[in-house]
Design a protein around this motif. Sequence first.
Motif, mmCIF file in Angstrom:
data_model
loop_
_atom_site.group_PDB
_atom_site.id
_atom_site.type_symbol
_atom_site.label_atom_id
_atom_site.label_comp_id
_atom_site.label_asym_id
_atom_site.label_seq_id
_atom_site.Cartn_x
_atom_site.Cartn_y
_atom_site.Cartn_z
ATOM 1 N N ALA A 29 -1.241 -14.982 8.671
ATOM 2 C CA ALA A 29 -1.156 -14.604 7.545
ATOM 3 C C ALA A 29 -2.207 -15.288 6.718
ATOM 4 O O ALA A 29 -1.526 -16.419 6.354
ATOM 5 N N GLY A 53 3.641 -12.894 2.171
ATOM 6 C CA GLY A 53 3.401 -12.470 3.518
ATOM 7 C C GLY A 53 4.354 -11.204 4.028
ATOM 8 O O GLY A 53 4.703 -11.308 5.144
ATOM 9 N N ALA A 54 4.426 -10.289 3.216
ATOM 10 C CA ALA A 54 5.262 -9.143 3.676
ATOM 11 C C ALA A 54 4.225 -7.990 4.179
ATOM 12 O O ALA A 54 4.984 -7.299 5.152
ATOM 13 N N CYS A 55 3.097 -7.898 4.095
ATOM 14 C CA CYS A 55 2.525 -6.469 4.605
ATOM 15 C C CYS A 55 1.654 -6.919 5.933
ATOM 16 O O CYS A 55 1.504 -6.129 6.686
ATOM 17 N N ARG A 56 1.446 -8.229 6.105
ATOM 18 C CA ARG A 56 0.604 -8.727 7.432
ATOM 19 C C ARG A 56 -0.742 -8.019 7.591
ATOM 20 O O ARG A 56 -1.157 -8.035 8.529
ATOM 21 N N GLN A 57 -1.279 -7.495 6.470
ATOM 22 C CA GLN A 57 -2.626 -7.075 6.639
ATOM 23 C C GLN A 57 -3.560 -8.182 6.478
ATOM 24 O O GLN A 57 -4.818 -7.933 7.074
ATOM 25 N N CYS A 58 -3.263 -9.124 6.341
ATOM 26 C CA CYS A 58 -4.471 -10.277 5.783
ATOM 27 C C CYS A 58 -4.588 -11.270 7.201
ATOM 28 O O CYS A 58 -4.992 -12.336 6.995
ATOM 29 N N CYS A 117 -2.800 -15.339 3.553
ATOM 30 C CA CYS A 117 -2.166 -15.317 2.159
ATOM 31 C C CYS A 117 -1.081 -16.163 1.998
ATOM 32 O O CYS A 117 -0.544 -16.467 0.917
ATOM 33 N N ARG A 135 -5.679 -6.936 2.142
ATOM 34 C CA ARG A 135 -4.313 -7.408 1.761
ATOM 35 C C ARG A 135 -3.844 -6.252 0.831
ATOM 36 O O ARG A 135 -4.393 -5.580 0.209
ATOM 37 N N PHE A 136 -2.478 -6.395 0.893
ATOM 38 C CA PHE A 136 -1.767 -5.703 -0.109
ATOM 39 C C PHE A 136 -0.747 -6.439 -0.766
ATOM 40 O O PHE A 136 -0.620 -6.349 -1.978
ATOM 41 N N CYS A 137 0.332 -7.220 -0.285
ATOM 42 C CA CYS A 137 1.178 -8.103 -1.053
ATOM 43 C C CYS A 137 0.707 -9.193 -1.792
ATOM 44 O O CYS A 137 1.184 -9.555 -2.856
ATOM 45 N N ASP A 138 -0.615 -9.778 -1.508
ATOM 46 C CA ASP A 138 -1.097 -10.853 -2.214
ATOM 47 C C ASP A 138 -1.409 -10.570 -3.576
ATOM 48 O O ASP A 138 -2.051 -9.690 -3.639
#
Lengths: 176, 819
Positions: free
Chosen positions: B80, B59-64, B82, B48-51
């Motif tokens: 997502a 839910g900005a980065c969509r990495q999760c 997060c 994760r990045f934004c969490d």
Amino acid sequence: MFESLKGFGVTFGTMFKKVVTEEYPEVKKVTAPRFHGRHQLNRHPDGLEKCVGCELCAWACPADAIFVEGGDNTEEARFSPGERYGADYQINYLRCIGCGLCIEACPTRSLTMTNEYELADDNRQDLIFTKEDLLAPLLPGMEQPPHPMRLGDNEQDYYVNGPQLAKAAETKEAGA
Amino acid sequence: MTIAPDKSTELVVPEGHVKLVIDGVEVVAPKGELLIRTAERLGTVIPRFCDHPLLEPAGACRQCLVEVEMGGRPMPKPQASCTMTVADGMVVKTQLTSPVADKAQQGVMELLLINHPLDCPICDKGGECPLQNQAIAHGRSDSRFHEHKRTFPKPINISTQVLLDRERCVLCQRCTRFSAQIAGDPFIELLERGAQQQIGVAQEKPFQSYFSGNTIQICPVGALTSAAYRFRARPFDLVSTPSVCEHCSSGCAERTDWRRGKVQRKLAGDDPQVNEEWICDKGRFAFRYATSADRITRPLVRDADTGELRESSWTEALQVAAAGLAQARDKGGVGVLPGGRLTVEDAYAYSKFARIALRSNDIDFRARPHSAEELEFLSGTTVFTNPDNGVTFQGIEKAPAALLVAFEPEEEAPIVFLRLRKAARKGTTKVFHLGQYTTPAVEKTSGTLLACVPGAEANAINALPDHAADVVELLSKPGAVILVGERAAEIPGTFTAVARLAERTGAKVAWIPRRAGERGALAVGATPNLLPGGRHVANAAARAEVERAWGVEEGSLPAAPGRDTTGILEAVANGELAGLVVGGVDPYDLPDPVLAEKALENAAFVVSLEQRHSAVTARADVVLPVAPAVEKSGSFLNWEGRRREFGTTLEGTGALPDCRVLDTLAVEMDADLFTQTPAAAAADLARLGDGAPTGSSLNVAAPLQSPAGAGKAVLATWHRLLGNGSLQVDEPHLAGTARPVVAKVAEATAAQFGLATGGHVTVSTDRGAITLPVETDDLPEGVIWLPTNSGDVTVRATLGAGHGSVVSVSAGSTSGVKS
Ligand code: SF4
Ligand code: SF4
Ligand code: FES
């Protein structure tokens, strides 16, 4: 009686064999070209330092022989292209095992190893080499930093177009 | 928390919980929990990045991304984790069990890296970078991108302290969400669209926030970096020591990172009860005072021949100090001014030193305006509060209402401000500020300003039932709190009024001083009327108890309450007292700096325990160097009364804590303090325990306000977080984020005095004058506000005035400004 003559025979025979004794230090040994000797911190063609003080060499070193501290280049005092330079750089040759991992880690090819192997001294202090000891000598066309970037406007020029720029500078110099 | 997949036992689902399956493991989770956290409890870390647990989900980065199946039907696309909350019967597959989730995560990572520069070698985050780590753990091993990366010009200063490299940004919006949600300073925003999307600041307004450093800490890449720490070290060079902030009374948990005997940076520690994961910029960036050029490292003794201080050995300095103090003690007495920045252990040593070695109660930690009323309140009420019976950070969060009296939370105790804002944002806490104008803190806590003329605070409180019955009603609800600041000591009747209001409403009262050591100094009796543990000196039984614990002769402790700070200085100035022992006190913070100067001049013998040269060391006969917070261990009592212990960060510097110096000095004077080390002092103090609560009898009438007179105005003033504080030297980057130094008046007042907008005002008393730019704000008429000690504006030193003083006001010419 015959036995003792045999012994002299060995001595006599050896006199005509190739000598293995090194005449060091009168005659210096030439190392293999990729011998891991004393390190060197290289420069860009205009004399700016290649080291960016990133500490990756220190990180890679299994013997914890390297100490680096980064610093900020300013408009007044620029040591390397870009923002960051190695403000403090030390290699402790009491620790270095000559493995060369630091060379592999260096992202700018600033750190390389020379063939120089005469690294002995009678005290510990002198075996900690500082930046002054490690920096490559100034070749013709190089200028002692700090000075502004001579080969381009930003660090991109140094990294992407470095060789061409250097050649251009050389030909210009030769022409002048 | 891992639940073994045991087929034979059914998982019990408690009320308000749901059951779901993550990676084939059944798990029970509270309703509303985010999937990413439930997985984390199972030991599965989803990248994760934004969490961020303290920020609202974005839910900005969509990495999760994970695969989710609801009611037997798989959702069409990875979700997502997060932003999605748990639901009954959900089946979730993370990257561990689902190739789809894994591939989705790799894809997102590849997209993020397309525009991320290969800056790692020159980036400060390198080595502790979530992007580096997760790119290795969840990214492809090679890149398919051969085009040119998007670039921006290298870092831009979004304040003097925070630098932004836009090309490194992954647009997670942690920084903007922190600024908007937590700090309430939304000067940093997302700009543009598409590939050009970037973080930026409004042109006309710099990113001015007292909490900006937190954005650096939570940025998951190296997009936000600190100007002061830039290129200083790598994480593997640093030794990290848990520590406690020495700046204000909040007592934040910190992590101090140091290298080669020098502190390189401070980070916020995680303490949900106190500072959560945030600290203010002063706590984060102000630490170089300990290495400033004027630090004293050797004892100094004034040479009898030259009259100058000269370096000496500890033995000599201690002998001279002991002899001088003993003589002064016998010739009239010695007053002790320990200052408000001490650890509990050090303050205890001062308290014991005054009683045993100097045989006096003339000790007062209050190096600022103070009053007898304040002392009565503190020694009757505050000294007995602790997190179990008093107001706490978490209590503030739950309070239905908070009344702030003479207290500017953002400037004086920033973490209290963050809690107030958090509580106000939840909508459960109403915040009332009894002050002079709508400060940023009033706005950011959605607060209501109860404006009054400086000095009329007590009257205003007394009038609350008549004029603001709703406030009183809210304060009567269980859990309501009243927070009183240090400025209350400058306004007669305030503590009395607060105590009455508390009695009437049942609200709990907390006293929130500015300095880190004040609450602790109060607890250990560094006051004229208290012994350690809140025992009154006048109480014979309490004295006997302390005498027994200290092993001193019965009846040897002085019984009469001593003098307070001003009393001590007056007595020294007129020769009643012969000597002074001074800790970290700046005479120009005192209510009357001229009196302080006179006292220092007049004293027969002055011993100064200091870290750096000051106005006191300039006059001292013996200067004994003491350790700054990083070079000693100890504890602070924060305003809640919570013990905040910390260990030594920099070992072996040779610097001694005050308690050790005083212990040795006492030995030279034939007294035993048993405070050789902070641990010994703490143990000695713990043996004493607390005294029985007493309660205070406050009866100070609120003063009648008389009009200020022609050409005059009433001065409102308080300290700002960033100003001329002695612990903020050598921090140019930090100083650049201080608020502009301006005076504030109401529009009508400006008109009355002929002050032009954008012009200057001259404020003067018979001591001196200050000229500074003036702004209009919503102050009461006839009132002018000045920062107490910022830049050229030194209200106490120049004007000898304080909050509530009457000053002369006139339009000033620009040329009159000192530079
Ligand atoms: S050669 Fe090996 S041991 Fe020597 S400095 Fe480099 S990494 Fe360290
Ligand atoms: S600057 Fe950092 S914290 Fe802000 S959006 Fe970019 S990556 Fe996130
Ligand atoms: S962590 Fe879930 S979208 Fe950023």
